[in-house]
Scaffold this active site. Sequence first.
Site, mmCIF file in Angstrom:
data_model
loop_
_atom_site.group_PDB
_atom_site.id
_atom_site.type_symbol
_atom_site.label_atom_id
_atom_site.label_comp_id
_atom_site.label_asym_id
_atom_site.label_seq_id
_atom_site.Cartn_x
_atom_site.Cartn_y
_atom_site.Cartn_z
ATOM 1 C CD GLU A 1 -56.705 -46.344 -120.871
ATOM 2 O OE1 GLU A 1 -56.441 -45.177 -121.211
ATOM 3 O OE2 GLU A 1 -56.291 -47.336 -121.496
ATOM 4 C CG HIS B 1 -47.739 -53.036 -119.901
ATOM 5 N ND1 HIS B 1 -47.124 -51.918 -120.375
ATOM 6 C CD2 HIS B 1 -48.763 -53.269 -120.768
ATOM 7 C CE1 HIS B 1 -47.721 -51.504 -121.484
ATOM 8 N NE2 HIS B 1 -48.726 -52.303 -121.740
HETATM 9 C C1 LIG Z 1 -53.044 -45.884 -121.704
HETATM 10 C C2 LIG Z 1 -52.947 -47.193 -122.391
HETATM 11 N N1 LIG Z 1 -54.069 -47.856 -122.710
HETATM 12 C C3 LIG Z 1 -54.013 -49.030 -123.352
HETATM 13 C C4 LIG Z 1 -52.818 -49.587 -123.674
HETATM 14 C C5 LIG Z 1 -52.756 -50.928 -124.410
HETATM 15 N N2 LIG Z 1 -52.290 -50.713 -125.774
HETATM 16 C C6 LIG Z 1 -51.006 -50.852 -126.107
HETATM 17 S S1 LIG Z 1 -50.694 -50.435 -127.684
HETATM 18 C C7 LIG Z 1 -52.322 -50.087 -127.969
HETATM 19 C C8 LIG Z 1 -52.757 -49.633 -129.308
HETATM 20 C C9 LIG Z 1 -52.099 -48.372 -129.728
HETATM 21 O O1 LIG Z 1 -52.424 -48.065 -131.053
HETATM 22 P P1 LIG Z 1 -51.702 -46.904 -131.815
HETATM 23 O O2 LIG Z 1 -51.559 -45.723 -130.942
HETATM 24 O O3 LIG Z 1 -52.414 -46.693 -133.097
HETATM 25 O O4 LIG Z 1 -50.220 -47.440 -132.086
HETATM 26 P P2 LIG Z 1 -49.765 -48.665 -132.963
HETATM 27 O O5 LIG Z 1 -49.688 -49.845 -132.051
HETATM 28 O O6 LIG Z 1 -50.721 -48.822 -134.088
HETATM 29 O O7 LIG Z 1 -48.386 -48.312 -133.416
HETATM 30 C C10 LIG Z 1 -53.076 -50.291 -126.818
HETATM 31 C C11 LIG Z 1 -54.520 -50.105 -126.709
HETATM 32 C C12 LIG Z 1 -51.651 -48.897 -123.302
HETATM 33 N N3 LIG Z 1 -50.437 -49.378 -123.524
HETATM 34 N N4 LIG Z 1 -51.755 -47.700 -122.677
#
Ligand SMILES: Cc1ncc(C[n+]2csc(CCOP(=O)(O)OP(=O)(O)O)c2C)c(N)n1
Lengths: 325, 325, 318, 318
Positions: free
Chosen positions: B57, B126
């Site tokens: 971000e 959230h």
């Molecule tokens: C700082 C932040 N930005 C965006 C989000 C929204 N978000 C939640 S999970 C996610 C994807 C995360 O992907 P990854 O780290 O590969 O984990 P996975 O879900 O594949 O286990 C996002 C963008 C968040 N929770 N926190």
Amino acid sequence: MLYREALNKALDEVMEIDDTVVTLGEDVGLYGGAFRVTEGLVEKYGEKRVIDTPIAELSIVGNAVGMAIGGLRPVAEIMTGNFSLLAFDQIINHMAKLHYMSNGKITLPMVVRFPQGVSKQLAAQHSESYEQMLSSVPGLKVLSVNDINYAYHAFKYAILSNDPFVFIEHELLYNKKGEVNFAQQLDPFKARIVKEGENITIISYLKMVDDVMQSVSAIESALNCSCEVIDLCSLNPIDYDTLAISIKKTSRAIMVEEDHKTGGFGSQVIAWVAEEMFYTLDAPPLRLGGTDTPIAYNRTLELASIPTPDSIAQDIIAWGKKNDV
Amino acid sequence: MLYREALNKALDEVMEIDDTVVTLGEDVGLYGGAFRVTEGLVEKYGEKRVIDTPIAELSIVGNAVGMAIGGLRPVAEIMTGNFSLLAFDQIINHMAKLHYMSNGKITLPMVVRFPQGVSKQLAAQHSESYEQMLSSVPGLKVLSVNDINYAYHAFKYAILSNDPFVFIEHELLYNKKGEVNFAQQLDPFKARIVKEGENITIISYLKMVDDVMQSVSAIESALNCSCEVIDLCSLNPIDYDTLAISIKKTSRAIMVEEDHKTGGFGSQVIAWVAEEMFYTLDAPPLRLGGTDTPIAYNRTLELASIPTPDSIAQDIIAWGKKNDV
Amino acid sequence: MNKLLAEEMYYLMTLGRKFEYAAKENYMKGNVSGFLHLDIGQEALSVGAIKAFEKGDVFATYREHVMAIARGLEPKAVMAELFGKVNGVSGGKGGSMHLFEPSRFFYGGDAIVGGHIPNAVGCAYARNLQGSEDGVMVIFGDGATNGGAFFESLNIAATHKLPLLFLCENNEYAIGTNIKYTAPFREQAKKAEPYMMTLSVDGMKAEAVYETIKEAQKLIEDGHGPVFVEAFTCRFEGHSVSDSNSYRSTQEMKHCKAKDPLVHFKKELLERWMCSDKELEKIEKKAQTMVDEAVVFAENSEEPNAAALFEHVFTEEV
Amino acid sequence: MNKLLAEEMYYLMTLGRKFEYAAKENYMKGNVSGFLHLDIGQEALSVGAIKAFEKGDVFATYREHVMAIARGLEPKAVMAELFGKVNGVSGGKGGSMHLFEPSRFFYGGDAIVGGHIPNAVGCAYARNLQGSEDGVMVIFGDGATNGGAFFESLNIAATHKLPLLFLCENNEYAIGTNIKYTAPFREQAKKAEPYMMTLSVDGMKAEAVYETIKEAQKLIEDGHGPVFVEAFTCRFEGHSVSDSNSYRSTQEMKHCKAKDPLVHFKKELLERWMCSDKELEKIEKKAQTMVDEAVVFAENSEEPNAAALFEHVFTEEV
Ligand SMILES: Cc1ncc(C[n+]2csc(CCOP(=O)(O)OP(=O)(O)O)c2C)c(N)n1
Ligand SMILES: Cc1ncc(C[n+]2csc(CCOP(=O)(O)OP(=O)(O)O)c2C)c(N)n1
Ligand SMILES: [Mg+2]
Ligand SMILES: [Mg+2]
């Protein structure tokens, strides 16, 4: 004793008796801290407990949270308030919430401290105040300290507490001189009546308390009245009881703060006054704060953008004349 | 048209006529945006103008600032308000200040937009609201949009303006239905009178406007009065003129917001009311907001922590009875 | 790995899978709400890693049910948390994304992508200072490896040679965005190479994960400082229950599901450890019973009372 | 590098050095205030890099006077800014740390360590989209290479193959803290290696810096994507004028000053480019005159008027 020495002494004493206390931040070690609050501590407690961190504010607070989870009592220094913005995720999403989200299973005995405010021509990225943002976050206790004795006791209290504290200092207070009453039992959440008076309650905190005090005699003689000056000391929680008693006596409330007026911390205080003390008030409350402009480098503009003893006196006198004080 | 479709249409139209407009954020491309605001745009404008960013971000906003310096008009999406904290340094130290610090030499035509607020059991990390923090920052214009027609026009205005905007949405408004009057000339900084009334001015914004509207008939019949409901629309600047006219008529002001009450955005509004409208008021102003607790996952606790149509009605009726409305 | 452990791991993987399906079912019924991120397809990784990293502290993300259970949190207390009930591990206040159990050194449940990594670094610092032998393991997705918090942590952990195991679950997706849009290469371990030793493993194979984490743990114990392990894996469901998974083709999903870690591990148990069908059936039944009991427990558990809203904001009210 | 360019660079380095001393003198006199970060000792780097990177955008830190001047900002307008006067490049509102001149594609002057790096990435993105041939150069200290903003930028620049030159001025100190406390190795280029090509250079040698930046620029033009250049250097003064520099030993300072880039480059001019003492004296005099005039200009310039406080908060007031 200087203000910064009082903080240093408080930290030193706590580190001496409790070796779970550590302090971390940029230049806190060998250099002794940008404002010398941690001077001499690395020599005494070593590099493992007085930790020079990289320039990574998110990690400074994030690591402190993890240290607290791991059983330490970290005191994290952020060099200047503006840089704390880089750590806002850790302060607000983690430090303030983990205790609640875990239903009390995780406790975070930790302090994040930093100086803020307009010093001298440090320009827009080094001069702001963020107490209004941080004191609105549930789960954080926020202290902001004008008095040296108070600083010593409140800082010690914050380090030894099991709750997460934000301890906000002001760059221009570090070299202020004063006495510490080491034997005193001090409640850090209680507002301090700096001066008693009968007709106007002036509420302030941090450096502005001194500016208010410098303006008081001009106000009193111009309006032929007496002012009660209150130093809030704790910004979250706010000691509304002390405010209520004072305002009942004076029927008038003024808030003075250094931050940009719009949305400043004082708006919470004055909104509370309006809601809870409405029928007591003999005059509209007044808020004095900085202009809604980024802080300029030029000294004249910089000073024009924040309350000064002169502008405080002027503004309060004008308000008093308009409202029959 | 749905709320999110109105935003989509606004962005689409601007991207169509001005190819310096780009949008960036997590999942804004192929995925169409977490709340589908950017749906279909990558297919139309390509991956270079609809940019799927990493989860970073600070960079999303920091890159947008640089794109604006480089001559683009970026619209940066942050997936949820809480994550915006990671970008606070870029929003506050850079986006808000570069125009001023450079004495006007740098202009930043850009928008940062995100949804916020309590949706349904998304828990403490959230569900928060940050308009009080961001609307207190000099150099940012902050819009927060309840109405679909307004959303369309104001968003378009923000993208085409040369000033940096924060555009705050609410997760529960995206599927709200309504009409857009495409031909209208709308001033995005003007508050919207949602309902006229004679005895109480109720001020709100974003989702809470709908909750207030749902509570109004209960209030009016219980207090035998009529309420004027105002949607602020712009949180910085605030349209004080519209508020003043209304409060002069009703002599009573109430602020309803979703955020934790202490230090919430409404404290600025109510502090202003107290300072500027004091002699007009027939009753103490009232602020309704969330409890000073992190947001809990459990639905009952979650709903107990924010104003709802029922609690709004109850609280206003109790206040009305106490204050002879 | 001996047969006993293999069976236990198979039990936990099966339990995890069944738990997740039960959670999903109850989400559909409206008993569970909010964001529900399922670990289905990634069980070999979650169970293998947690079982290998027996001691020490564990910090995980929002996709942590299976890890929590493998760590010894009671399935019924985890399910009750998903239901938002007072007997949930976080008293119903945290929900799916926020499972905490300090008594088991489990601080799973951060919903800020990458946000828990600096916390794990701090905890590793504490353990180091306290002279503890056990390190810290921090688990995160491939999406987290693009954020500042992760990078700062690599640098700090390496500078202080902290006993920290970075475990990246690389499923190549962050919600609906494939890693190719957000990083210059698929192997995120490359990012850690300047700072520490890195290992990589097929995250669909429970034993391989187990052995790799053991190896990493050994390196940490031997004073090598932090170690980075990357496990390639694949989630079978959408990002969360509310995600339709439309961005992945049937082809891609088929390829992904062909690597089902449960199917693979079951075959290993039958062939290499000579387990009988009957033994495995018994295990599967036990897992099913556990999950059924967890759901009943969660259903019957009370809602938190109204006062709970104001509890645990602080340890002491002023 | 030809003689003409060498002479110009010598002029700029001399001008820079004299400018900094004049700034310091005026700080002592109270004409300049706030934080004043001097570039003394690092002029070869500032001038060499800026002259090599002729076109394209430049983003710098708070230690940017010499770069600004090398970029073509008028010394008198820079000095007036330090004095906080209305004829300063930022109208007196920015001060030493905030010098901006978009007409010269110079956005120096960020006071948040590392904060300008994502801005430079965004600008490089814009240039790419606009099909511009000129890239972007972002200059930062070794201290910035530990922060999340820097790391995120490496990743994004590499993912999009942006025309971005990362230039790290490694003087081994962040204020009073030596790099050994905050990073696991001295060479910060290592951090960029997984992402892009890296070059390193002795930052005390103007010609070497010039050639290395030219090389990097060529790589970028040839479509290699971002390039990282690390220049090792040494600042002769404290971090800012108010820092006593007490954390560096006399020994260390002696060693450091022995590498004075002006002395070295002057020798080169005399020996390799056959400049005469007289020619160089003339250059030095010209530089001195320029600085003297800048100070007089700054002294005589007006304070901003009171209304300036409220100007340029926005482009349009509501
Ligand atoms: C700082 C932040 N930005 C965006 C989000 C929204 N978000 C939640 S999970 C996610 C994807 C995360 O992907 P990854 O780290 O590969 O984990 P996975 O879900 O594949 O286990 C996002 C963008 C968040 N929770 N926190
Ligand atoms: C985010 C942030 N944290 C801390 C500071 C305070 N600070 C100013 S300069 C500096 C040291 C920077 O060192 P380096 O990047 O090596 O640059 P140098 O001063 O050596 O040129 C620090 C810590 C800051 N300005 N911004
Ligand atoms: Mg992933
Ligand atoms: Mg340095």
